[in-house]
Enzyme design. Structure first.
Site, PDB file in Angstrom:
ATOM      1  N   GLU A 262      39.191  18.580   2.057  1.00 15.76           N
ATOM      2  CA  GLU A 262      38.813  19.038   3.394  1.00 15.76           C
ATOM      3  C   GLU A 262      39.180  20.499   3.653  1.00 15.76           C
ATOM      4  O   GLU A 262      38.777  21.064   4.666  1.00 15.76           O
ATOM      5  CB  GLU A 262      39.453  18.133   4.449  1.00 15.76           C
ATOM      6  CG  GLU A 262      38.840  16.732   4.455  1.00 15.76           C
ATOM      7  CD  GLU A 262      39.506  15.782   5.433  1.00 15.76           C
ATOM      8  OE1 GLU A 262      40.638  16.065   5.849  1.00 15.76           O
ATOM      9  OE2 GLU A 262      38.894  14.755   5.754  1.00 15.76           O
TER      10      GLU A 262
ATOM     11  N   GLU B  47      49.081   4.392 -13.247  1.00 13.02           N
ATOM     12  CA  GLU B  47      50.225   4.948 -12.529  1.00 13.02           C
ATOM     13  C   GLU B  47      51.517   4.844 -13.331  1.00 13.02           C
ATOM     14  O   GLU B  47      52.501   5.520 -13.031  1.00 13.02           O
ATOM     15  CB  GLU B  47      50.402   4.268 -11.175  1.00 13.02           C
ATOM     16  CG  GLU B  47      50.923   2.849 -11.224  1.00 13.02           C
ATOM     17  CD  GLU B  47      51.212   2.316  -9.824  1.00 13.02           C
ATOM     18  OE1 GLU B  47      52.394   2.089  -9.538  1.00 13.02           O
ATOM     19  OE2 GLU B  47      50.265   2.147  -9.035  1.00 13.02           O
TER      20      GLU B  47
END
Length: 300
Positions: free
Chosen positions: A85, A116
């Site tokens: 953004e 992960e």
């Protein structure tokens, strides 16, 4: 390898929601809402550390460094959201703020098994970005123990990059590795272990502050207006006009004319109207003053 999660705040059970499955829908949502209200206060307690992080990131930007987020699952997705953004909001290059997630792009939409838990992958992803000492690496993990994130943080330290941790457990491996640790302690989740809830909300609030704060400190906000916004759609084209009008008290027609004269660069249009100068002089002044409108406006 067996992992002991019992000592993690984010994995403990919440007494307030112990019987949530027996409640009416409204009462159930009331419990969730009451727990959510604790998040902002937990972030407030971390404001000094967040401020230190913002100033560090701002300095990195001044030295052509990057802000790089690393996370797995929800944490990784939030970092990617925040990074993605920045270009439309602040006119930054995509490589200025980068989001990395364990498992790569497929993990944005669905879990990638065991990604992960791979510390080497964290290092490898940073190597692929050609990490340098100018950069800031922000590890994001509710638990504070995610191997992918720790692997990246440890590698970043060997290069002299600044390392920041965002975790929701006060005593964790990520805090030990960080130059700056941001630890909003939101308490047990309403649904035990569902750290996309309060922990995820806390992480989002902190990430908002890191980029918004650094962009404000970098001159990309005038007053409270996003003066480097790029016009990538019809809404943002109109927003540019509104921003110039708000900043200068000019008419919409005057704002549109100024924007067209400077290839729709808000800062330049604002300076043109406030200082009553043409586009080339406004652009030159902004370049001389690193894009800060107030400094360029006061220049003689």
């Amino acid at each position: 390898m067996k992992i002991d999660l019992t000592r993690l705040v984010t994995e403990s059970r919440n007494a307030a929601s112990a019987d949530i499955d027996t409640l009416s829908t409204l009462d159930m949502l009331t419990v969730i809402n009451q727990e959510d209200q604790k998040v902002a206060l937990a972030v407030e307690a971390q404001l000094p550390n967040i401020a230190l992080a913002v100033d560090t990131i701002t300095k990195a930007f001044e030295n052509q460094g990057r802000l790089i987020y690393m996370g797995a699952g929800t944490s990784g997705r939030l970092g990617i959201l925040d990074a993605s953004e920045c270009p439309p909001t602040y006119g930054t290059k995509p490589e200025m703020v980068v989001g990395l997630i364990a498992g790569g792009h497929p993990a944005i939409l669905k879990a990638v098994e065991n990604a992960e838990d791979n510390a080497e992958l964290g290092q490898r992803n940073l190597e692929e970005l050609v990490l340098t000492s100018k950069d800031v690496v922000v590890g994001i993990a509710a638990s504070g123990r995610t191997p992918y994130v720790l692997g990246g943080m440890r590698y970043a330290k060997t290069l002299g990059a600044t390392v920041i941790a965002i975790a929701c457990n006060p005593q964790c491996a990520m805090v030990d590795e960080a130059d700056i640790a941001i630890t909003p302690i939101v308490g047990p989740e309403v649904v035990t272990g569902s750290s996309r809830m309060k922990a995820g909300t806390a992480q989002k609030l902190v990430l908002n502050m890191l980029t918004s704060g650094a962009m404000i400190r970098s001159g990309k906000v005038y007053g409270n207006l996003m003066v480097d916004v790029e016009a990538t759609n019809a809404k943002l084209v109109q927003r540019q006009v509104n921003i110039v009008v708000e900043a200068t008290d000019a008419s919409s027609e005057e704002a549109e004319a100024a924007l067209n004269a400077c290839h729709r660069h808000c800062k330049t249009a604002i300076l043109m109207l406030l200082a009553e100068i043409d586009a080339s002089e406004a652009k030159a002044r902004l370049e001389q003053h690193n894009g800060f409108i107030r400094a360029a406006l006061n220049a003689k």
